[in-house]
Design a protein around this motif. Sequence first.
Motif, PDB file in Angstrom:
ATOM      1  N   VAL A  27      -1.092   7.105   8.179  1.00 62.25           N
ATOM      2  CA  VAL A  27      -0.513   5.865   8.712  1.00 62.25           C
ATOM      3  C   VAL A  27      -1.535   4.760   8.456  1.00 62.25           C
ATOM      4  O   VAL A  27      -2.574   4.703   9.103  1.00 62.25           O
ATOM      5  CB  VAL A  27      -0.202   5.984  10.222  1.00 62.25           C
ATOM      6  CG1 VAL A  27       0.330   4.669  10.755  1.00 62.25           C
ATOM      7  CG2 VAL A  27       0.782   7.104  10.472  1.00 62.25           C
ATOM      8  N   THR A  28      -1.206   3.929   7.501  1.00 63.13           N
ATOM      9  CA  THR A  28      -2.111   2.858   7.109  1.00 63.13           C
ATOM     10  C   THR A  28      -1.321   1.566   7.004  1.00 63.13           C
ATOM     11  O   THR A  28      -0.220   1.564   6.455  1.00 63.13           O
ATOM     12  CB  THR A  28      -2.755   3.165   5.737  1.00 63.13           C
ATOM     13  OG1 THR A  28      -3.354   4.451   5.779  1.00 63.13           O
ATOM     14  CG2 THR A  28      -3.806   2.141   5.384  1.00 63.13           C
ATOM     15  N   SER A  29      -1.877   0.486   7.536  1.00 62.80           N
ATOM     16  CA  SER A  29      -1.209  -0.803   7.399  1.00 62.80           C
ATOM     17  C   SER A  29      -2.229  -1.924   7.394  1.00 62.80           C
ATOM     18  O   SER A  29      -3.318  -1.794   7.946  1.00 62.80           O
ATOM     19  CB  SER A  29      -0.196  -1.017   8.531  1.00 62.80           C
ATOM     20  OG  SER A  29      -0.861  -1.131   9.765  1.00 62.80           O
ATOM     21  N   ALA A  30      -1.837  -3.007   6.760  1.00 59.80           N
ATOM     22  CA  ALA A  30      -2.636  -4.232   6.762  1.00 59.80           C
ATOM     23  C   ALA A  30      -1.661  -5.391   6.907  1.00 59.80           C
ATOM     24  O   ALA A  30      -0.619  -5.422   6.253  1.00 59.80           O
ATOM     25  CB  ALA A  30      -3.433  -4.361   5.471  1.00 59.80           C
ATOM     26  N   VAL A  31      -1.990  -6.327   7.780  1.00 64.21           N
ATOM     27  CA  VAL A  31      -1.152  -7.502   8.010  1.00 64.21           C
ATOM     28  C   VAL A  31      -1.953  -8.729   7.590  1.00 64.21           C
ATOM     29  O   VAL A  31      -3.136  -8.857   7.919  1.00 64.21           O
ATOM     30  CB  VAL A  31      -0.731  -7.609   9.496  1.00 64.21           C
ATOM     31  CG1 VAL A  31       0.039  -8.897   9.756  1.00 64.21           C
ATOM     32  CG2 VAL A  31       0.097  -6.397   9.897  1.00 64.21           C
ATOM     33  N   LEU A  32      -1.318  -9.606   6.849  1.00 60.14           N
ATOM     34  CA  LEU A  32      -1.953 -10.829   6.375  1.00 60.14           C
ATOM     35  C   LEU A  32      -1.106 -12.014   6.796  1.00 60.14           C
ATOM     36  O   LEU A  32       0.094 -12.065   6.499  1.00 60.14           O
ATOM     37  CB  LEU A  32      -2.082 -10.807   4.844  1.00 60.14           C
ATOM     38  CG  LEU A  32      -2.597 -12.087   4.211  1.00 60.14           C
ATOM     39  CD1 LEU A  32      -4.106 -12.176   4.393  1.00 60.14           C
ATOM     40  CD2 LEU A  32      -2.241 -12.137   2.742  1.00 60.14           C
ATOM     41  N   ASP A  33      -1.721 -12.949   7.508  1.00 61.66           N
ATOM     42  CA  ASP A  33      -1.042 -14.184   7.898  1.00 61.66           C
ATOM     43  C   ASP A  33      -1.490 -15.304   6.971  1.00 61.66           C
ATOM     44  O   ASP A  33      -2.684 -15.466   6.714  1.00 61.66           O
ATOM     45  CB  ASP A  33      -1.388 -14.560   9.343  1.00 61.66           C
ATOM     46  CG  ASP A  33      -0.737 -13.619  10.345  1.00 61.66           C
ATOM     47  OD1 ASP A  33       0.399 -13.184  10.091  1.00 61.66           O
ATOM     48  OD2 ASP A  33      -1.372 -13.315  11.373  1.00 61.66           O
ATOM     49  N   VAL A  34      -0.530 -16.075   6.486  1.00 61.62           N
ATOM     50  CA  VAL A  34      -0.834 -17.190   5.601  1.00 61.62           C
ATOM     51  C   VAL A  34      -0.893 -18.452   6.436  1.00 61.62           C
ATOM     52  O   VAL A  34       0.107 -18.865   7.021  1.00 61.62           O
ATOM     53  CB  VAL A  34       0.231 -17.321   4.483  1.00 61.62           C
ATOM     54  CG1 VAL A  34      -0.082 -18.513   3.585  1.00 61.62           C
ATOM     55  CG2 VAL A  34       0.314 -16.036   3.676  1.00 61.62           C
TER      56      VAL A  34
END
Length: 190
Positions: A157-164
């Motif tokens: 379970v791997t995730s990355a969130v990027l906010d612009v």
Amino acid sequence: YGLADTLQPGVAAARALEAIHGWLHQIGRVDPALKQMAASFAALIVRRATAYLVAAGDVRLYLLRDGQLTQLGDDDVVPVAFGSYVAHAVGMLPTLVTRIETLELHEGDRLLMCSDGLYRRVPMRELQTVLAARGGALETARRLNALAMTRGSQDDVTSAVLDVGGLPLLDVGYLERVVGTLPIPAVPDA
């Protein structure tokens, strides 16, 4: 890897990934204990107002824009009667098939890059709800990972969130700096 600076980021990353792929595939051919060894890979490269996803394997990229969640591109998974299998991954086959997705970013966009351990357990509508809550990016990724684990995920379970946030303006000076340093090639023969 000695790649030209004039290459698009996605193309440059794909070429570097091919070198790693060749090395892993060769190890799998030489060492019987590592036969069929493979790994999913994803990288998200942001250059100015453009994002490039370079991926091989069961990794997905989602975009939340104006409250709507969409999956960008397809993952390398083939459905079969008993489930599914990964069709392409780093080191798996003699030739690597790399996905390159390009996305023009807008202010306020939110991106989620995640492994199958997350997207197989958390439906898209729930992904949208958690991403739309607009907590911090790291906090949101941790919340999604925990949600997948409580749903019984046995896979990674791997995730990355990027906010612009703010995006740079494309000004004439930027274009002169980028284009002005490129060599002018000879005129091609007929």
